[in-house]
Design an enzyme around this catalytic site. Structure first.
Site, short mmCIF file in Angstrom:
data_model
loop_
_atom_site.label_atom_id
_atom_site.label_comp_id
_atom_site.label_asym_id
_atom_site.label_seq_id
_atom_site.Cartn_x
_atom_site.Cartn_y
_atom_site.Cartn_z
CE LYS A 104 -4.77 -6.77 2.72
NZ LYS A 104 -4.57 -6.74 1.28
CG HIS A 123 -0.42 -0.06 2.53
ND1 HIS A 123 0.36 0.95 3.03
CD2 HIS A 123 -0.50 -0.99 3.51
CE1 HIS A 123 0.71 0.66 4.26
NE2 HIS A 123 0.22 -0.52 4.58
CB CYS A 174 2.00 -10.18 18.75
SG CYS A 174 1.06 -9.48 17.36
CB CYS A 227 -0.96 -7.08 19.55
SG CYS A 227 0.06 -6.01 18.52
CE LYS A 259 -0.32 1.20 11.70
NZ LYS A 259 -0.03 0.18 12.69
CG HIS A 264 -0.58 -6.74 14.35
ND1 HIS A 264 0.57 -6.36 14.97
CD2 HIS A 264 -0.34 -6.67 13.03
CE1 HIS A 264 1.48 -6.08 14.06
NE2 HIS A 264 0.96 -6.25 12.88
CB CYS A 290 4.66 -7.72 16.43
SG CYS A 290 3.44 -6.53 16.94
CG HIS A 345 4.27 -1.47 2.22
ND1 HIS A 345 2.98 -1.89 2.00
CD2 HIS A 345 4.61 -1.93 3.44
CE1 HIS A 345 2.57 -2.59 3.05
NE2 HIS A 345 3.54 -2.63 3.94
N1 MSP Z 1 9.39 -7.36 7.50
C1 MSP Z 1 9.50 -6.28 8.41
C2 MSP Z 1 10.76 -5.46 8.15
C3 MSP Z 1 12.03 -6.24 8.20
S1 MSP Z 1 13.40 -5.25 7.81
C4 MSP Z 1 14.74 -6.15 8.22
C5 MSP Z 1 8.30 -5.35 8.29
N2 MSP Z 1 7.62 -5.39 7.15
S2 MSP Z 1 6.34 -4.51 6.80
O1 MSP Z 1 5.85 -5.03 5.55
O2 MSP Z 1 5.43 -4.48 7.88
O3 MSP Z 1 6.86 -3.06 6.48
C6 MSP Z 1 6.94 -2.08 7.49
C7 MSP Z 1 7.48 -0.81 6.85
O4 MSP Z 1 6.60 -0.36 5.80
C8 MSP Z 1 7.57 0.37 7.79
O5 MSP Z 1 8.74 0.37 8.58
C9 MSP Z 1 7.56 1.52 6.81
O6 MSP Z 1 8.82 1.59 6.17
C10 MSP Z 1 6.53 1.05 5.78
N3 MSP Z 1 5.17 1.45 6.15
C11 MSP Z 1 4.09 0.64 6.32
N4 MSP Z 1 3.00 1.41 6.57
C12 MSP Z 1 3.34 2.72 6.58
C13 MSP Z 1 2.64 3.94 6.74
N5 MSP Z 1 1.34 4.01 6.96
N6 MSP Z 1 3.35 5.09 6.63
C14 MSP Z 1 4.68 5.10 6.37
N7 MSP Z 1 5.36 3.97 6.22
C15 MSP Z 1 4.75 2.76 6.38
O7 MSP Z 1 8.05 -4.62 9.23
#
Ligand code: MSP
Length: 508
Positions: free
Chosen positions: A298, A17, A126, A143, A295, A146, A129, A20
């Site tokens: 998903k 989304h 969790c 959590c 926020k 989540h 997480c 990311h």
């Molecule tokens: N797999 C772990 C990361 C491992 S790194 C060694 C993870 N993955 S995740 O798919 O949940 O991605 C989290 C990251 O996505 C956040 O740290 C950020 O970079 C980005 N974001 C996800 N949602 C976001 C927002 N709503 N706003 C900004 N960034 C966001 O955690």
């Protein structure tokens, strides 16, 4: 100089989304800028696949875990970077053989160095997480991130002696005050360390999915440890037959969201020290994008699909908005109305119209010919010089928002220049011919300077601008300087860079 930048490796069990896309876009802006400075760069992104939640999702989908992750990675995650215009050097998958081999070697080294011991773990876990939770982190037994109840887990595990790294980490933080940025995140990480560190379980028992612990193959490496190591493992096999660690480690910069600060700012440097490796150059922690004050996630069902936006407004509009609408590092609220407004006012008017007007005037008044002039306006030249010096310094602090602000101030300055010089008035008076040439050259030159400075943010647009002005697409940062525009013929009135889009036709 080398510059190595990473994004988090994303969990694959959902689809990308805008959150990311945000991290990947910001990372690409920084890497492109460093390329413009002539540095040798490496840009890594990828997928975090060994999470236990994948096993469950695969079961629900009725396929084996590898088939499940393969499909998600190829359909959704590998294409993400290109879809937001990011030019990455490698896409790591933690199911890669090269990653697995390196992780095993890395944890074996920590074990051999005496930082791992066996113990029984019991606690709440969790799956969302992929982390153990203490009671006080829960809200109503769930959590908070989540909304699910963590599970009680009791197993024989291998523990990492994180507590032994409190002093070395504090020393690191004291010696390198820029290690984590922005400063409030540095303070957050440092006070977490100062508050005392608890050993954590580096393995999981009774789960076949993941990377086996080399000295106890009945257990797998805890997914977060496996995932963090990607930043180093990728360098060992991304280019076949070449180990790039000598070139890019520790010249590494990690870009992450605030949700994964502890893993990156505490666990990761400790694991590196335990394995006898150097820690990265820096970690930048950005904030969260909230959509209409909620926020984006998903589970909340309010995701913006980056593909919807890019297919309607173009990749560059989304990149521009990502850098501009929220001060990078802070949390920020975003709205689709705000997106459209910026698209029209800033991209459409400030930049798009400036190119249309400039090329149309060169076409009309000079038959498409841009003449060389003796000198450009002193103030414009000085503004270009300031931008040339200030933007790199800001981007060295990862401040993509303020850097863009400086560039945009220059674009606005050019718009004022049109109003002040009034080429359409000069064109009526043959005696003003030299002044008209000057004015047209200054506008074309200013646009070339702006396009070069904007390249990291809006690469397609920058290229279009240079082409419309008949200029070579040489994006070296040195070209952010006045007076380097070549005299050319054949300039035609350019098509709008950012055509108006009927908002009522777009997704709400
Ligand atoms: N797999 C772990 C990361 C491992 S790194 C060694 C993870 N993955 S995740 O798919 O949940 O991605 C989290 C990251 O996505 C956040 O740290 C950020 O970079 C980005 N974001 C996800 N949602 C976001 C927002 N709503 N706003 C900004 N960034 C966001 O955690």
């Amino acid at each position: 100089m080398s510059f190595y930048l990473t994004t988090p490796i994303y969990y694959v069990n959902s689809t990308p989304h805008i959150g990311h896309a945000y991290t990947t876009i910001a990372a690409d802006i920084l890497v492109r800028h460093h390329r413009q400075r002539g540095e040798e760069t490496f840009f890594l992104t990828g997928a975090d696949e060994n999470a236990s939640k994948n096993v469950r999702s695969a079961e629900e989908a009725g396929v084996d875990p590898k088939t499940f992750v393969d499909r998600l990675v190829e359909e959704h995650w590998r294409p993400l970077a290109a879809r937001v215009g990011a030019e990455t050097d490698f896409f790591i998958r933690t199911t890669d053989v090269g990653h697995k081999r390196f992780v095993q070697e890395f944890v074996q080294r920590i074990y051999d160095n005496g930082h791992i011991y066996r113990d029984v773990y019991s606690g709440l876990y969790c799956v969302g997480c992929e982390a153990f939770k203490s009671e006080d982190e829960l809200v109503d037994g769930k959590c908070p991130d989540h909304g699910i109840e963590p599970e009680w887990i009791e197993e024989q595990n291998w523990f990492f002696r994180l507590s032994a790294f409190q002093e070395p980490l504090l020393r690191l933080y004291d010696e390198r005050r820029e290690f984590v940025q922005p400063r409030f995140r540095y303070n957050e990480a440092r006070s977490f360390i100062a508050g005392g560190l608890q050993d954590f379980s580096l393995s999981r028992a009774g789960q076949p999915w993941g990377i086996p612990i080399p000295w106890d193959p009945g257990q797998v490496v805890y997914v977060w440890v496996d995932a963090l190591i990607n930043y180093l493992s990728a360098l060992t096999y991304a280019r076949p037959g070449e180990d790039q660690r000598a070139r890019f480690w520790p010249a590494a910069h990690h870009l992450i969201g605030k949700d994964i600060l502890r893993f990156h700012c505490v666990f990761w440097p400790a694991l590196l020290l335990a394995a006898g490796e150097e820690v990265p150059q820096g970690i930048f922690v950005h904030g969260y994008l909230n959509l209409d004050d909620r926020k984006i996630s998903k589970s909340l069902g309010n995701v913006i699909d980056p593909l919807d936006l890019t297919s309607e407004y173009g990749v560059d509009a989304v990149r521009f908005w990502a850098a501009r609408s929220v001060q990078f590092g802070q949390d920020g609220n975003v709205t689709l109305d705000g997106f459209r407004e910026r698209y029209e006012r800033e991209l459409g008017n400030d930049l798009g119209n400036l190119l249309s007007r400039t090329t149309a005037m060169i076409d009309r008044y000079r038959d498409g010919e841009l003449a060389a002039v003796a000198a450009v306006d002193d103030e414009l030249a000085a503004a270009a010089r300031r931008m040339h010096d200030e933007v790199p310094a800001l981007l060295d602090r990862y401040d993509i928002t303020t850097a863009l602000d400086r560039i945009w101030a220059y674009v606005r300055r050019l718009n004022r220049h049109v109003e002040q010089t009034k080429p359409w008035v000069l064109a009526k008076d043959p005696e003003q011919s030299a002044r008209l040439d000057n004015a047209l050259y200054e506008l074309a030159d200013g646009l070339r300077v702006a396009a070069t400075a904007l390249f990291a943010y809006v690469p397609q647009t920058s290229t279009q601008i240079l082409e419309a002005l008949g200029q070579p697409v040489d994006l070296s940062w040195e070209n952010v300087a006045a007076g380097r525009t070549e005299a050319v013929a054949g300039i035609e009135a350019a098509q709008p860079l950012f055509p108006r889009i009927d908002a009522s036709a777009t997704a709400a």
